[in-house]
Design an enzyme around this catalytic site. Sequence first.
Site, PDB file in Angstrom:
ATOM      1  N   ASP A  16      23.365  13.963   4.855  1.00  0.00           N
ATOM      2  CA  ASP A  16      24.671  14.338   5.417  1.00  0.00           C
ATOM      3  C   ASP A  16      25.556  14.861   4.292  1.00  0.00           C
ATOM      4  O   ASP A  16      26.739  14.549   4.198  1.00  0.00           O
ATOM      5  CB  ASP A  16      25.331  13.137   6.111  1.00  0.00           C
ATOM      6  CG  ASP A  16      26.524  13.562   6.986  1.00  0.00           C
ATOM      7  OD1 ASP A  16      26.621  14.764   7.334  1.00  0.00           O
ATOM      8  OD2 ASP A  16      27.371  12.709   7.311  1.00  0.00           O
ATOM      9  N   ASP A  73      28.931   7.931   1.556  1.00  0.00           N
ATOM     10  CA  ASP A  73      28.444   8.009   2.941  1.00  0.00           C
ATOM     11  C   ASP A  73      26.910   8.146   3.000  1.00  0.00           C
ATOM     12  O   ASP A  73      26.385   9.169   3.443  1.00  0.00           O
ATOM     13  CB  ASP A  73      29.125   9.195   3.646  1.00  0.00           C
ATOM     14  CG  ASP A  73      29.281   8.945   5.143  1.00  0.00           C
ATOM     15  OD1 ASP A  73      28.774   7.919   5.628  1.00  0.00           O
ATOM     16  OD2 ASP A  73      29.894   9.790   5.824  1.00  0.00           O
ATOM     17  N   VAL A  77      37.208   2.526   6.860  1.00  0.00           N
ATOM     18  CA  VAL A  77      37.147   2.121   5.456  1.00  0.00           C
ATOM     19  C   VAL A  77      38.532   1.594   5.044  1.00  0.00           C
ATOM     20  O   VAL A  77      39.549   2.213   5.362  1.00  0.00           O
ATOM     21  CB  VAL A  77      36.722   3.299   4.548  1.00  0.00           C
ATOM     22  CG1 VAL A  77      36.649   2.864   3.086  1.00  0.00           C
ATOM     23  CG2 VAL A  77      35.365   3.863   4.996  1.00  0.00           C
ATOM     24  N   ILE A 119      41.967   3.142   4.789  1.00  0.00           N
ATOM     25  CA  ILE A 119      41.864   4.412   4.064  1.00  0.00           C
ATOM     26  C   ILE A 119      41.417   5.512   5.022  1.00  0.00           C
ATOM     27  O   ILE A 119      41.868   6.637   4.963  1.00  0.00           O
ATOM     28  CB  ILE A 119      40.822   4.330   2.918  1.00  0.00           C
ATOM     29  CG1 ILE A 119      41.165   3.236   1.915  1.00  0.00           C
ATOM     30  CG2 ILE A 119      40.719   5.665   2.209  1.00  0.00           C
ATOM     31  CD1 ILE A 119      40.031   2.940   0.940  1.00  0.00           C
ATOM     32  N   SER A 120      40.500   5.143   5.903  1.00  0.00           N
ATOM     33  CA  SER A 120      39.914   6.169   6.763  1.00  0.00           C
ATOM     34  C   SER A 120      39.438   5.560   8.079  1.00  0.00           C
ATOM     35  O   SER A 120      38.838   4.485   8.089  1.00  0.00           O
ATOM     36  CB  SER A 120      38.749   6.826   6.022  1.00  0.00           C
ATOM     37  OG  SER A 120      37.825   7.388   6.915  1.00  0.00           O
ATOM     38  N   GLY A 122      36.988   6.585  10.840  1.00  0.00           N
ATOM     39  CA  GLY A 122      35.975   7.571  11.241  1.00  0.00           C
ATOM     40  C   GLY A 122      35.424   7.266  12.613  1.00  0.00           C
ATOM     41  O   GLY A 122      35.833   6.313  13.273  1.00  0.00           O
ATOM     42  N   LYS A 123      34.462   8.084  13.004  1.00  0.00           N
ATOM     43  CA  LYS A 123      33.853   7.908  14.312  1.00  0.00           C
ATOM     44  C   LYS A 123      32.974   6.658  14.333  1.00  0.00           C
ATOM     45  O   LYS A 123      32.915   5.940  15.311  1.00  0.00           O
ATOM     46  CB  LYS A 123      33.009   9.145  14.631  1.00  0.00           C
ATOM     47  CG  LYS A 123      33.208   9.594  16.058  1.00  0.00           C
ATOM     48  CD  LYS A 123      32.627  10.974  16.298  1.00  0.00           C
ATOM     49  CE  LYS A 123      31.180  11.038  15.895  1.00  0.00           C
ATOM     50  NZ  LYS A 123      30.541  12.314  15.862  1.00  0.00           N
ATOM     51  N   GLU A 124      32.288   6.446  13.208  1.00  0.00           N
ATOM     52  CA  GLU A 124      31.345   5.327  13.162  1.00  0.00           C
ATOM     53  C   GLU A 124      31.832   4.144  12.353  1.00  0.00           C
ATOM     54  O   GLU A 124      31.382   3.027  12.564  1.00  0.00           O
ATOM     55  CB  GLU A 124      30.011   5.808  12.580  1.00  0.00           C
ATOM     56  CG  GLU A 124      29.211   6.595  13.573  1.00  0.00           C
ATOM     57  CD  GLU A 124      28.298   7.601  12.919  1.00  0.00           C
ATOM     58  OE1 GLU A 124      28.085   7.514  11.690  1.00  0.00           O
ATOM     59  OE2 GLU A 124      27.805   8.476  13.626  1.00  0.00           O
ATOM     60  N   ALA A 125      32.733   4.420  11.417  1.00  0.00           N
ATOM     61  CA  ALA A 125      33.170   3.338  10.539  1.00  0.00           C
ATOM     62  C   ALA A 125      34.631   3.502  10.147  1.00  0.00           C
ATOM     63  O   ALA A 125      35.168   4.611  10.198  1.00  0.00           O
ATOM     64  CB  ALA A 125      32.313   3.317   9.284  1.00  0.00           C
ATOM     65  N   ASN A 164      31.621  14.492   2.106  1.00  0.00           N
ATOM     66  CA  ASN A 164      31.013  13.252   1.616  1.00  0.00           C
ATOM     67  C   ASN A 164      30.826  13.229   0.101  1.00  0.00           C
ATOM     68  O   ASN A 164      29.987  12.499  -0.421  1.00  0.00           O
ATOM     69  CB  ASN A 164      29.691  12.982   2.344  1.00  0.00           C
ATOM     70  CG  ASN A 164      29.950  12.503   3.766  1.00  0.00           C
ATOM     71  OD1 ASN A 164      30.978  11.863   4.027  1.00  0.00           O
ATOM     72  ND2 ASN A 164      29.037  12.792   4.675  1.00  0.00           N
TER      73      ASN A 164
HETATM   74  N1  LIG Z   1      33.943   3.694  -2.219  1.00  0.00           N
HETATM   75  C1  LIG Z   1      35.024   4.314  -1.758  1.00  0.00           C
HETATM   76  N2  LIG Z   1      36.155   4.366  -2.487  1.00  0.00           N
HETATM   77  C2  LIG Z   1      37.245   5.008  -2.017  1.00  0.00           C
HETATM   78  N3  LIG Z   1      37.310   5.593  -0.828  1.00  0.00           N
HETATM   79  C3  LIG Z   1      36.232   5.581  -0.047  1.00  0.00           C
HETATM   80  C4  LIG Z   1      35.018   4.939  -0.464  1.00  0.00           C
HETATM   81  N4  LIG Z   1      34.100   5.084   0.516  1.00  0.00           N
HETATM   82  C5  LIG Z   1      34.711   5.775   1.489  1.00  0.00           C
HETATM   83  N5  LIG Z   1      35.984   6.085   1.164  1.00  0.00           N
HETATM   84  C6  LIG Z   1      36.981   6.812   1.981  1.00  0.00           C
HETATM   85  O1  LIG Z   1      36.652   6.709   3.336  1.00  0.00           O
HETATM   86  C7  LIG Z   1      36.338   8.002   3.883  1.00  0.00           C
HETATM   87  C8  LIG Z   1      35.181   7.869   4.848  1.00  0.00           C
HETATM   88  O2  LIG Z   1      34.059   7.299   4.206  1.00  0.00           O
HETATM   89  P1  LIG Z   1      32.593   7.672   4.641  1.00  0.00           P
HETATM   90  O3  LIG Z   1      32.394   9.132   4.529  1.00  0.00           O
HETATM   91  O4  LIG Z   1      31.678   6.769   3.911  1.00  0.00           O
HETATM   92  O5  LIG Z   1      32.579   7.208   6.133  1.00  0.00           O
HETATM   93  P2  LIG Z   1      32.696   8.077   7.495  1.00  0.00           P
HETATM   94  O6  LIG Z   1      32.489   9.513   7.233  1.00  0.00           O
HETATM   95  O7  LIG Z   1      33.911   7.652   8.198  1.00  0.00           O
HETATM   96  O8  LIG Z   1      31.523   7.487   8.206  1.00  0.00           O
HETATM   97  P3  LIG Z   1      31.035   7.971   9.599  1.00  0.00           P
HETATM   98  O9  LIG Z   1      31.091   9.468   9.598  1.00  0.00           O
HETATM   99  O10 LIG Z   1      29.652   7.413   9.601  1.00  0.00           O
HETATM  100  O11 LIG Z   1      31.995   7.370  10.584  1.00  0.00           O
HETATM  101  C9  LIG Z   1      36.066   8.860   2.667  1.00  0.00           C
HETATM  102  O12 LIG Z   1      36.340  10.190   2.894  1.00  0.00           O
HETATM  103  C10 LIG Z   1      37.022   8.276   1.645  1.00  0.00           C
HETATM  104  O13 LIG Z   1      38.330   8.748   1.893  1.00  0.00           O
HETATM  105 MG   LIG Z   2      31.842  10.732   5.720  1.00  0.00          MG
END
Ligand SMILES: Nc1ncnc2c1ncn2[C@@H]1O[C@H](COP(=O)(O)OP(=O)(O)OP(=O)(O)O)[C@@H](O)[C@H]1O
Ligand SMILES: [Mg+2]
Length: 248
Positions: free
Chosen positions: A181, A198, A56, A48-49, A51-54, A186
């Site tokens: 954050d 997040d 999803v 789905i995504s 990111g820099k740290e994770a 978020n």
């Molecule tokens: N529970 C969820 N259900 C559906 N989509 C989700 C869920 N959690 C996260 N996502 C998707 O993943 C994206 C990134 O999630 P999240 O903001 O938690 O992590 P992140 O910003 O990548 O983390 P980081 O910035 O620490 O790397 C969200 O914008 C959303 O699109």
């Molecule tokens: Mg985020």
Amino acid sequence: MMQKTHLSELVKEEKAREIFAKVFDLKTILALHRLADHGYFDFVEFVISTGKEAHVFRAQDHSGNYRAVKIYKTLTTDFKNMRSYIEGDLRFKEVKRDQRQLINQWTRKEFKNLEEFGRAGIRVPLPLAFNENILVMEFIGGENAAPTLRDKPPEDLGKTKAVVAKWMATMVEKAKLVHADLSEYNILNFEGQPVLIDCGQSVLTSHPKAKEFFERDVKNMANYFSKMGLKTSETEFLEQIRGFKKKP
Ligand SMILES: Nc1ncnc2c1ncn2[C@@H]1O[C@H](COP(=O)(O)OP(=O)(O)OP(=O)(O)O)[C@@H](O)[C@H]1O
Ligand SMILES: [Mg+2]
């Protein structure tokens, strides 16, 4: 070899599998197997995504329910920054030195924060399980993940602003946490309803920097709503938050 055969059963999409091969180590893959063995999901579908740290992913359980699986990268460059959000949080007396352990601790912290926010009545994804650097939670969306407020501003901005203001009062009063954050990136827009995500960096209100983080959250949200055309300022938004606090 056996591991590979296994992974292709567990991770259905080729693109997602490539990410696993490139980004995640054996410990992560083993943790993924463990969570699947415990029935938290059956298989991972697609990313789905990233990111820099994770990263999803969307996953499915044996009944076909969707799950969100958030996997923290163990070689993230930003881990020094993570420390400052664990240090000073009384729930984590001993901050791990080892990078991998620190990230596991971070994952556990996000799980706990989601529990606390949910318990306080703030709409967050329901946390289901965590293992090592992997968090399994409720999937927010239909077929696809719900968009963020950034990607899809809500139709009723005024109502969303009031919900967020109420969250911010509840967070501090009931959950004793600051999100730290908070921004339009978020918060998901799930069929018009905001859902907070997040939460790994969220700290107890007793954290030495809690006030600073809270003020930053207020500023980010006030900026967002005014950018979207609502007449709002930091002071006005803070007043709205205060209005939701219980009178002593
Ligand atoms: N529970 C969820 N259900 C559906 N989509 C989700 C869920 N959690 C996260 N996502 C998707 O993943 C994206 C990134 O999630 P999240 O903001 O938690 O992590 P992140 O910003 O990548 O983390 P980081 O910035 O620490 O790397 C969200 O914008 C959303 O699109
Ligand atoms: Mg985020």
